[in-house]
Motif scaffolding. Structure first.
Motif, PDB file in Angstrom:
ATOM      1  N   ARG A   1       0.822  -1.210   0.000  1.00 47.45           N
ATOM      2  CA  ARG A   1       0.000   0.000   0.000  1.00 47.45           C
ATOM      3  C   ARG A   1       0.856   1.260   0.000  1.00 47.45           C
TER       4      ARG A   1
ATOM      5  N   HIS B   1     -17.651   3.175  -6.966  1.00 49.55           N
ATOM      6  CA  HIS B   1     -17.021   4.466  -7.256  1.00 49.55           C
ATOM      7  C   HIS B   1     -17.567   5.559  -6.362  1.00 49.55           C
TER       8      HIS B   1
ATOM      9  N   VAL C   1     -12.106   4.823 -17.499  1.00 46.91           N
ATOM     10  CA  VAL C   1     -12.569   5.663 -16.402  1.00 46.91           C
ATOM     11  C   VAL C   1     -12.641   7.106 -16.880  1.00 46.91           C
TER      12      VAL C   1
ATOM     13  N   LEU D   1     -16.020   5.143  -2.965  1.00 48.87           N
ATOM     14  CA  LEU D   1     -14.622   5.576  -2.951  1.00 48.87           C
ATOM     15  C   LEU D   1     -14.544   7.106  -2.955  1.00 48.87           C
TER      16      LEU D   1
ATOM     17  N   TRP E   1     -14.474  -3.162  -2.793  1.00 52.76           N
ATOM     18  CA  TRP E   1     -14.604  -4.023  -3.978  1.00 52.76           C
ATOM     19  C   TRP E   1     -14.814  -5.490  -3.601  1.00 52.76           C
TER      20      TRP E   1
ATOM     21  N   MET F   1      -9.500  11.909  11.482  1.00 56.03           N
ATOM     22  CA  MET F   1      -8.535  11.673  10.383  1.00 56.03           C
ATOM     23  C   MET F   1      -8.017  10.246  10.463  1.00 56.03           C
TER      24      MET F   1
ATOM     25  N   SER G   1      -9.816   0.518   1.833  1.00 55.34           N
ATOM     26  CA  SER G   1     -10.671   0.743   0.661  1.00 55.34           C
ATOM     27  C   SER G   1     -10.875  -0.529  -0.167  1.00 55.34           C
ATOM     28  N   ARG G   2      -9.980  -1.516   0.000  1.00 58.44           N
ATOM     29  CA  ARG G   2     -10.111  -2.738  -0.807  1.00 58.44           C
ATOM     30  C   ARG G   2     -11.370  -3.517  -0.447  1.00 58.44           C
TER      31      ARG G   2
ATOM     32  N   GLN H   1      -8.314   7.135   7.781  1.00 56.51           N
ATOM     33  CA  GLN H   1      -7.118   6.436   7.304  1.00 56.51           C
ATOM     34  C   GLN H   1      -7.153   4.948   7.618  1.00 56.51           C
TER      35      GLN H   1
END
Lengths: 218, 209
Positions: free
Chosen positions: B13, B128, B209, B131, B195, B183, B191-192, B187
């Motif tokens: 990452r 999307h 895109v 995200l 999906w 914050m 995010s994976r 963090q």
């Protein structure tokens, strides 16, 4: 700058010089030819910018980092704001701005503010110079150059110089009817650092910088 | 779609390097490798909760203590905005209100929404859109610090003995902590997962895109 959509690797037609690159946001994997990796590419699934197309980024990143370190030294020591109310005058450098907090329970907050606006931005610039400077000088990587570059990226959200500038603007307006405020030289130098920093971020292509660090002789 | 996990690999990452699963640290950049952060959502909830707890006193207690000729006035976050409107500085009042009220409250709602979605085994939302929500929260969250910096500048500059002094209130500490905690919440979000947990995987088909 044109955005090329990264093509998914066809393993059968893979050339030996191709690189595998993974998307840290959605876990997709791509096989990029050296030509494609030098361009700007986006992840086809989530749109993350895998490469920024900045293959000559290192010189600029280091040059801007060095400039910003020098400018930040000016910011620390020259007056930032100059306030007059009747016979009273107060002149504050950025360091003194933080001293305003330094009593009793406010001490931790003073440390946090000084970290966000001075220490972390300067540390980021120094890390970038430490990690990437030797590549420019034709020397081998310094010990733990990896860690320095990794932390330069990680600290980015915590370096808040630009937010501080907006805070200054708001403070000036709040003070307008209490006193007359003049901006000192450090104010303008700090503004320059913020602009240079934003310009530098457009060159911070992770792929380019990490590949360069890896390929540099130890 | 070819994912690293599907290929038995892990994406770093920090630098985007693709490594075989099972390796502890990335050989290129030294970052710890983790195919998925299994405790991501728990961490998000924990940081969000402490952020929310700190946000309550940040609004109830004074941010600024203004002493003018032996009279001390206490000003809360919202009080400061009202004062700016009173002076006719509508644009600045708007900035402060947005940074200190709209952004933090919006962040609590959005991060909470994302965490609830990811706590379920499957979701039907457009990845999307999710995200974009996460990126907006990560990008904009730090700007809430404006008010803390304003307090720092004011209390450093305005120290004119009896004429006028400004000192920071306890809410400044609480507000700064709230921003830091939220914050960290944003963090911590992996995010994976967005999906991984899609109900209809064709949404993730490759396309321009």
């Amino acid at each position: 700058m044109t955005d090329a959509t990264a093509e998914i690797g066809d393993t059968a037609r893979a050339a030996p010089e191709d690189t595998l690159i993974g998307c840290p946001i959605c876990d997709a994997v791509y096989r990029l030819s050296p030509e494609t990796a030098a361009e700007a590419t986006r992840c086809a699934r989530c749109g993350y910018r895998l490469t920024l197309g900045r293959s000559t980024a290192i010189t600029r990143v280091v040059a801007i980092a060095a400039t910003n370190v020098a400018l930040m030294m000016i910011v620390i020591f020259l007056p930032f704001l100059d306030l007059q109310a009747g016979t009273f005058e107060s002149r504050a450098s950025v360091l003194e701005v933080v001293v305003g907090f330094s009593s009793g329970i406010m001490v931790p907050l003073a440390f946090a503010v000084i970290a966000f606006i001075l220490v972390l931005p300067i540390l980021r610039f120094l890390f970038l110079i430490y990690a990437l400077g030797p590549i420019l000088a034709g020397a081998g990587n310094l010990p733990n150059a990896k860690g320095a570059l990794r932390w330069a990226f990680k600290l980015k959200p915590w370096a808040m110089a630009e937010i501080f500038m907006i805070g200054v603007a708001v403070a000036l307006i709040k003070l307008a009817d209490l006193a007359s405020v003049a901006t000192g030289p450090a104010f303008w130098v700090f503004g320059l650092v913020v602009l240079l920093n934003a310009y530098q971020d457009s060159f911070m292509c992770r792929h380019t910088l990490w590949t360069a660090l890896q390929d540099n002789k130890r | 779609m070819m994912t690293a996990r599907g290929r038995g690999q892990v994406v770093c990452r920090s630098c985007g390097e693709v490594e075989p699963m099972g390796r502890a640290r990335c050989p290129r950049c030294g970052e710890y490798l983790d195919s998925r952060d299994e405790t991501s959502i728990e961490k998000v909830w924990a940081w969000l909760l402490v952020g929310l707890i700190a946000y309550i006193p940040a609004n109830l207690y004074p941010m600024l203590l203004t002493t003018q000729v032996f009279r001390t006035e206490e000003q809360t976050i919202v009080g400061g905005v009202v004062e700016l409107i009173h002076y006719g500085s509508y644009a600045v009042a708007g900035i402060v209100f947005f940074a200190s009220v709209v952004i933090p409250v919006g962040k609590f709602i959005v991060i909470g929404y994302l965490a609830v979605l990811m706590s379920r085994p499957r979701h039907t939302s457009d990845p999307h859109r999710l995200l974009v929500l996460l990126e907006v929260v990560e990008f904009i969250g730090r700007w809430s610090m404006i008010d803390v910096f304003v307090v720092a500048i004011l209390s450093a500059l305005v120290q004119f003995d009896v004429l006028a002094t400004i000192n920071p209130g306890i809410a400044a500490v609480c507000f700064a902590l709230s921003v830091i905690f939220t914050m960290l919440a944003a963090q911590s979000f992996d995010s994976r997962l967005i999906w991984d947990r899609m109900k209809d995987d064709t949404q993730g088909a490759p396309g321009h895109v």
